[in-house]
Design an enzyme around this catalytic site. Structure first.
Site, PDB file in Angstrom:
ATOM      1  N   ARG A 157     -67.790 -82.740  52.864  1.00 47.15           N
ATOM      2  CA  ARG A 157     -68.018 -81.339  53.231  1.00 47.15           C
ATOM      3  C   ARG A 157     -67.482 -80.383  52.156  1.00 47.15           C
ATOM      4  NH1 ARG A 157     -69.190 -77.107  54.127  1.00 47.15           N
ATOM      5  NH2 ARG A 157     -69.070 -75.754  55.936  1.00 47.15           N
ATOM      6  N   LYS A 158     -66.722 -80.914  51.208  1.00 44.62           N
ATOM      7  CA  LYS A 158     -66.105 -80.048  50.197  1.00 44.62           C
ATOM      8  C   LYS A 158     -66.930 -80.053  48.903  1.00 44.62           C
ATOM      9  CE  LYS A 158     -62.808 -80.326  53.308  1.00 44.62           C
ATOM     10  NZ  LYS A 158     -62.424 -79.493  54.360  1.00 44.62           N
ATOM     11  N   VAL A 159     -66.465 -79.340  47.893  1.00 44.23           N
ATOM     12  CA  VAL A 159     -67.286 -79.103  46.694  1.00 44.23           C
ATOM     13  C   VAL A 159     -67.326 -80.313  45.763  1.00 44.23           C
ATOM     14  CG1 VAL A 159     -67.435 -77.637  44.626  1.00 44.23           C
ATOM     15  CG2 VAL A 159     -67.011 -76.606  46.871  1.00 44.23           C
TER      16      VAL A 159
END
Ligand SMILES: *Cc1c(COP(=O)(O)O)cnc(C)c1O
Length: 394
Positions: free
Chosen positions: A190-192
């Site tokens: 879900r993160k970059v």
């Protein structure tokens, strides 16, 4: 035939052949757990973040727990933090047997309100755990000022904030050098940047960094890499009770491929955010988010605020997006409203009106690197339709 267009997801992790090749290389090497790849990934991350020390771990939740433990936070201590965060922030405090003290956030930064911290400090306060929520930097400099006046440690939950920046005395720097004592990052999909699961602790203090490296691996006196490469027989010792928080070399190899593209990833996300901002000018339903003063988001998420008085509810708006084949998410949850914390036994808190507003009057729109122009146009088309409907209903 009635073929629905494919769903526009909230996030689509960008994993490609470079990641596959790097992971395959590690499998063929025969060394798959924490070893040379983790070390190389840590060094590359430290350079990229411009921080002297970076220690990789299994995920950000254990990074936060390790950070607090290393700073000596324990039973009877209080930690001032944001309720308006993924519940792992509060859980990390409870994991070291301390008590979260929830303070409200500022709507413009989505982070802790520096003015509300001092009134929450007691003789039991040991640390402040700030959150750079959704990639938007909190007012870290003002918070560090308060912490210094009271001799408190500062941990930065930068789970979402890799590549986010603040401007200090006219110079841009990345979140995580860090300005507090320790910053913690997440590499969840879900993160970059993703390694499947993964986490990182950064610090300027070599003593803290040495503690992370010891405690993430059972407090073993000599690492297995060193033991395996020694010409002499060595017996390891276990110096204190600790745990296993290791990242694997497989994960690190994937992360190194992701890191090689991270500058381009962040530029692309900023370009997509600007397209949304332009499309939402004067929208009757939504207010586009803006970078906080002297800060630049990595746009890990794109949170839009529903204007006061809008006819449709948050749920109805999200339902309309879903009907158009677009995934959305409501605003970030608040720990004090979750069953784990709401009875007030495990945490101390008063009224948190801004936190509640940001959960209930915010919708996260899809934004991910690799998002196509036609995918984003489908989202802005729904925003425009909602605008027309709102205007005609007045
Ligand atoms: C994702 C997230 C975490 C947890 O990260 P994991 O790597 O999944 O453990 C913690 N805090 C915040 C603010 C997050 O967004």
């Amino acid at each position: 035939m009635n073929s629905k267009p494919p769903l526009v997801p909230l996030v689509r992790p960008a994993l490609g052949e470079a990641e596959v090749d790097n992971a395959a290389r590690v499998i063929r090497s025969g060394w798959v757990t924490q070893g040379p790849e983790v070390l190389a990934f840590e060094r590359e991350l430290a350079t990229w973040l411009d921080t002297p020390h970076a220690a990789a771990v299994a995920n950000c939740t254990v990074a936060l727990e390790l950070a607090l433990r290393t700073l000596g936070v324990g039973p009877g201590d209080e930690v001032i933090t944001a309720s308006h965060s993924f519940v792992a922030t509060a859980n990390a405090i409870v994991a070291v047997s301390a008590k979260p003290v929830f303070v409200d956030v500022v709507a413009a930064t989505w982070g802790l309100d520096p003015l509300l911290i001092e009134p929450a400090i007691t003789s039991r306060t040991k640390a402040i755990l700030v959150v750079h929520q959704l990639g938007l930097p909190c007012d870290i400099l003002a918070i560090v000022d308060v912490a210094n006046r009271f001799g408190l440690a500062v941990v930065e939950d930068a789970a979402c904030a890799i590549g986010s920046e603040i401007c200090v005395e006219g110079r841009w720097e990345k979140i995580g050098r860090p300005r507090g004592h320790i910053a913690c990052f997440s590499f969840h999909p879900r993160k970059v940047l993703t390694t499947g699961d993964g986490g990182l602790l950064t610090t300027r203090d070599p003593v803290l960094d040495a503690r992370f490296r010891l405690l993430r691996q059972h407090a073993m006196s000599i690492s297995d890499v060193k033991r395996h490469s020694s010409d002499e027989i060595v017996f390891e010792e276990y110096l204190e009770p600790a745990f296993n928080h290791r990242m694997t070399d497989l994960q690190a190899a994937i992360g190194r491929s992701q890191l090689a593209r991270l500058d381009a990833t962040i530029s692309e996300r900023r370009r997509l955010a600007q397209i949304y901002a332009d499309a939402l000018v004067d929208n009757a339903v939504f207010v586009a988010p803006a970078d906080p003063p002297s800060a630049r988001s990595n746009w890990q998420s794109y949170p839009v605020k529903i204007r006061p008085g809008v006819k449709l509810s948050q749920r109805e708006i999200m339902q309309l997006f879903l009907a158009a084949g677009i995934a959305t998410k409501r605003g970030v949850s608040n720990s004090h409203q979750e069953p784990a914390y709401r009875d007030g036994q495990r945490a101390r808190f008063g009224a948190l009106p801004v936190s509640e507003h940001l959960r209930d009057d915010v919708v996260l729109l899809p934004l991910f690197h690799g998002m196509s122009g036609s995918e984003q146009s489908r989202v802005t088309a729904v925003c425009a339709a909602l605008h027309e409907e709102e205007k005609s209903s007045r």
